[in-house]
Write a protein that holds these residues in place. Structure first.
Motif, PDB file in Angstrom:
ATOM      1  N   GLN B  42      18.901  -4.161 -55.002  1.00 32.03           N
ATOM      2  CA  GLN B  42      19.503  -2.840 -54.814  1.00 32.03           C
ATOM      3  C   GLN B  42      19.121  -2.252 -53.450  1.00 32.03           C
ATOM      4  N   CYS B  43      17.849  -2.383 -53.088  1.00 34.90           N
ATOM      5  CA  CYS B  43      17.391  -1.875 -51.784  1.00 34.90           C
ATOM      6  C   CYS B  43      18.100  -2.609 -50.646  1.00 34.90           C
ATOM      7  N   LYS B  44      18.224  -3.918 -50.809  1.00 37.47           N
ATOM      8  CA  LYS B  44      18.884  -4.735 -49.787  1.00 37.47           C
ATOM      9  C   LYS B  44      20.344  -4.299 -49.644  1.00 37.47           C
ATOM     10  N   ALA B  45      21.009  -4.106 -50.776  1.00 39.49           N
ATOM     11  CA  ALA B  45      22.423  -3.705 -50.755  1.00 39.49           C
ATOM     12  C   ALA B  45      22.607  -2.333 -50.102  1.00 39.49           C
ATOM     13  N   TYR B  46      21.632  -1.443 -50.271  1.00 42.25           N
ATOM     14  CA  TYR B  46      21.740  -0.097 -49.711  1.00 42.25           C
ATOM     15  C   TYR B  46      21.332  -0.049 -48.230  1.00 42.25           C
ATOM     16  N   GLY B  47      20.802  -1.159 -47.718  1.00 40.77           N
ATOM     17  CA  GLY B  47      20.398  -1.173 -46.316  1.00 40.77           C
ATOM     18  C   GLY B  47      19.030  -0.559 -46.041  1.00 40.77           C
ATOM     19  N   ILE B  48      18.181  -0.461 -47.063  1.00 43.66           N
ATOM     20  CA  ILE B  48      16.796  -0.011 -46.848  1.00 43.66           C
ATOM     21  C   ILE B  48      16.108  -1.064 -45.977  1.00 43.66           C
ATOM     22  N   GLN B  49      15.356  -0.616 -44.964  1.00 41.44           N
ATOM     23  CA  GLN B  49      14.795  -1.569 -44.008  1.00 41.44           C
ATOM     24  C   GLN B  49      13.465  -2.177 -44.441  1.00 41.44           C
ATOM     25  N   GLU B  50      12.683  -1.388 -45.187  1.00 42.50           N
ATOM     26  CA  GLU B  50      11.331  -1.850 -45.519  1.00 42.50           C
ATOM     27  C   GLU B  50      10.935  -1.304 -46.882  1.00 42.50           C
ATOM     28  N   VAL B  51      10.335  -2.154 -47.715  1.00 48.78           N
ATOM     29  CA  VAL B  51       9.791  -1.696 -48.997  1.00 48.78           C
ATOM     30  C   VAL B  51       8.356  -2.206 -49.137  1.00 48.78           C
ATOM     31  N   SER B  52       7.528  -1.381 -49.765  1.00 52.93           N
ATOM     32  CA  SER B  52       6.155  -1.791 -50.079  1.00 52.93           C
ATOM     33  C   SER B  52       5.984  -1.702 -51.587  1.00 52.93           C
ATOM     34  N   VAL B  53       5.423  -2.733 -52.172  1.00 59.75           N
ATOM     35  CA  VAL B  53       5.349  -2.825 -53.631  1.00 59.75           C
ATOM     36  C   VAL B  53       3.897  -3.037 -54.055  1.00 59.75           C
ATOM     37  N   TYR B  54       3.447  -2.206 -55.019  1.00 55.25           N
ATOM     38  CA  TYR B  54       2.092  -2.362 -55.549  1.00 55.25           C
ATOM     39  C   TYR B  54       2.077  -3.547 -56.513  1.00 55.25           C
ATOM     40  N   GLY B  55       1.360  -4.611 -56.165  1.00 56.12           N
ATOM     41  CA  GLY B  55       1.172  -5.736 -57.084  1.00 56.12           C
ATOM     42  C   GLY B  55      -0.046  -5.443 -57.941  1.00 56.12           C
ATOM     43  N   PHE B  56      -1.221  -5.824 -57.456  1.00 56.20           N
ATOM     44  CA  PHE B  56      -2.443  -5.405 -58.153  1.00 56.20           C
ATOM     45  C   PHE B  56      -3.532  -5.094 -57.135  1.00 56.20           C
ATOM     46  N   THR B  57      -4.559  -4.392 -57.629  1.00 51.51           N
ATOM     47  CA  THR B  57      -5.605  -3.891 -56.734  1.00 51.51           C
ATOM     48  C   THR B  57      -6.963  -4.481 -57.092  1.00 51.51           C
ATOM     49  N   GLN B  58      -7.886  -4.243 -56.201  1.00 48.65           N
ATOM     50  CA  GLN B  58      -9.275  -4.657 -56.450  1.00 48.65           C
ATOM     51  C   GLN B  58      -9.899  -3.856 -57.591  1.00 48.65           C
ATOM     52  N   ASP B  59      -9.346  -2.672 -57.912  1.00 46.28           N
ATOM     53  CA  ASP B  59      -9.776  -1.959 -59.121  1.00 46.28           C
ATOM     54  C   ASP B  59      -9.246  -2.681 -60.359  1.00 46.28           C
ATOM     55  N   ASN B  60      -7.993  -3.122 -60.302  1.00 40.76           N
ATOM     56  CA  ASN B  60      -7.346  -3.734 -61.475  1.00 40.76           C
ATOM     57  C   ASN B  60      -8.057  -5.001 -61.939  1.00 40.76           C
ATOM     58  N   VAL B  61      -8.701  -5.726 -61.017  1.00 44.96           N
ATOM     59  CA  VAL B  61      -9.292  -7.005 -61.411  1.00 44.96           C
ATOM     60  C   VAL B  61     -10.560  -6.837 -62.254  1.00 44.96           C
ATOM     61  N   LYS B  62     -10.950  -5.575 -62.522  1.00 43.20           N
ATOM     62  CA  LYS B  62     -12.036  -5.334 -63.474  1.00 43.20           C
ATOM     63  C   LYS B  62     -11.530  -5.452 -64.916  1.00 43.20           C
ATOM     64  N   ARG B  63     -10.234  -5.631 -65.100  1.00 43.25           N
ATOM     65  CA  ARG B  63      -9.655  -5.704 -66.447  1.00 43.25           C
ATOM     66  C   ARG B  63      -9.937  -7.055 -67.109  1.00 43.25           C
ATOM     67  N   PRO B  64      -9.680  -7.153 -68.436  1.00 45.60           N
ATOM     68  CA  PRO B  64      -9.932  -8.425 -69.153  1.00 45.60           C
ATOM     69  C   PRO B  64      -9.198  -9.610 -68.512  1.00 45.60           C
ATOM     70  N   ALA B  65      -9.788 -10.791 -68.652  1.00 45.27           N
ATOM     71  CA  ALA B  65      -9.295 -11.999 -67.979  1.00 45.27           C
ATOM     72  C   ALA B  65      -7.830 -12.293 -68.284  1.00 45.27           C
ATOM     73  N   GLU B  66      -7.384 -12.066 -69.533  1.00 46.02           N
ATOM     74  CA  GLU B  66      -5.990 -12.420 -69.855  1.00 46.02           C
ATOM     75  C   GLU B  66      -5.013 -11.483 -69.154  1.00 46.02           C
ATOM     76  N   GLN B  67      -5.422 -10.235 -68.929  1.00 44.83           N
ATOM     77  CA  GLN B  67      -4.562  -9.322 -68.165  1.00 44.83           C
ATOM     78  C   GLN B  67      -4.522  -9.744 -66.702  1.00 44.83           C
ATOM     79  N   LYS B  68      -5.699 -10.083 -66.177  1.00 49.47           N
ATOM     80  CA  LYS B  68      -5.813 -10.505 -64.775  1.00 49.47           C
ATOM     81  C   LYS B  68      -4.935 -11.704 -64.505  1.00 49.47           C
TER      82      LYS B  68
END
Lengths: 201, 201
Positions: B42-68
């Protein structure tokens, strides 16, 4: 109810408020002082430990001279009056600039005791972060923010303490700042108590 | 309609979505990949030039192994698929850690051409800012954000690119991320076009 320890306040909308009343843009700032004192008393009464308040920024000083004069004066009056009422006041901002009001120079070190008030005057997020090149951010005496409340409808931080705001819950009041009512803070606190704060964990 | 040049996306709510459907928390992440690809198209079709996406963080890796394991795998799949579809992919995050997926190592330098996709993987705001001690933030190849869109109802940035977000307009979708609909982006863009962007001036 779970209270925030540290709240940030962005009192935006002074100019739009003034224009709506047929006044000059610069006339709005003076109407922001009394609401600020009311909010300060309310925080103190509720036992909030620390508040950070956006005065003006290094971006704002690009505005016309009469606006600059007006918001600078409003900041000096606000700082002097909260000091008179008793608080631990720290002014955070670039004092190596003629835009920094001379009256506030002593407060670049925290003075007084009681509720901590961090007042951002001639503050700039770039100026703040640049301190890291010498070891730490320049606002390192300001603790992590639990919540930021912004008046005037804008849903953004506008450079407000980017490091301390990383986990802050952001509450927006659509009313302009001079139309502050104690209910705004009550609603923000009620909303805050319902947020799930994980700090990313 | 004034389009943002660069949009940040915080796809939150995968775990709550899964629990609401009687699944394990870790099962939600896999349901976030397809919505991510839809949003990218959708962003590509609208001509947005740049997107940044949150994958995971160094805080998130404190979660249980199966979530990680689950969110790490989902990130690798998403990155490989957007790359296959054509984009200029940069992965931003601490690669000096076993939490950083080996498959994404080549993308610590931007690869490919087309819409810029900055994907935050094992990212940490402290890690990012600490780069200033050596001269500049570690995400210095990521430009200023015009807007941040967050799913899952949270009204906060949670450490998302604090420097690039200083002036970003923040739009919150209450739906959980796996319930993404193209209308969410349309509504965010419509809202963005009505915001007054002064950058503090």
């Amino acid at each position: 109810m779970a209270l925030p320890t540290h709240i940030g306040f962005i009192p935006d909308g002074n100019r739009r408020w003034a224009v709506n009343r047929g006044m000059g843009k610069q006339d709005g700032y003076a109407f922001g002082i009394e609401p600020g004192l009311q909010l300060y008393e309310q925080c103190k009464a509720y036992g909030i430990q620390e508040v950070s308040v956006y005065g003006f920024t290094q971006d704002n000083v690009k505005r016309p001279a009469e606006q600059k004069h007006a918001f600078s004066q409003a900041c000096v009056h606000f700082a002097q009056e909260v000091m008179r009422r008793g608080c631990a006041l720290l002014v955070v901002g670039d004092e190596d600039s003629e835009q920094f009001p001379a009256e506030l120079r002593p407060f670049r070190q925290r003075q007084g005791s009681g509720i901590k008030v961090n007042f951002l005057v001639n503050y700039g997020w770039k100026w703040d972060l640049a301190g890291m090149r010498q070891g730490d951010i320049r606002s390192s005496d300001v603790s992590r923010l639990d919540m930021v409340v912004r008046w005037g409808g804008g849903r953004r931080l506008s450079g407000f303490l980017p490091v301390q705001s990383v986990y802050a819950d952001i509450y927006v009041v659509d009313d302009y700042w001079p139309d502050f009512k104690p209910e705004h803070l009550d609603q923000a606190l009620e909303w805050f108590s319902r947020q799930d704060r994980t700090l990313g964990g």
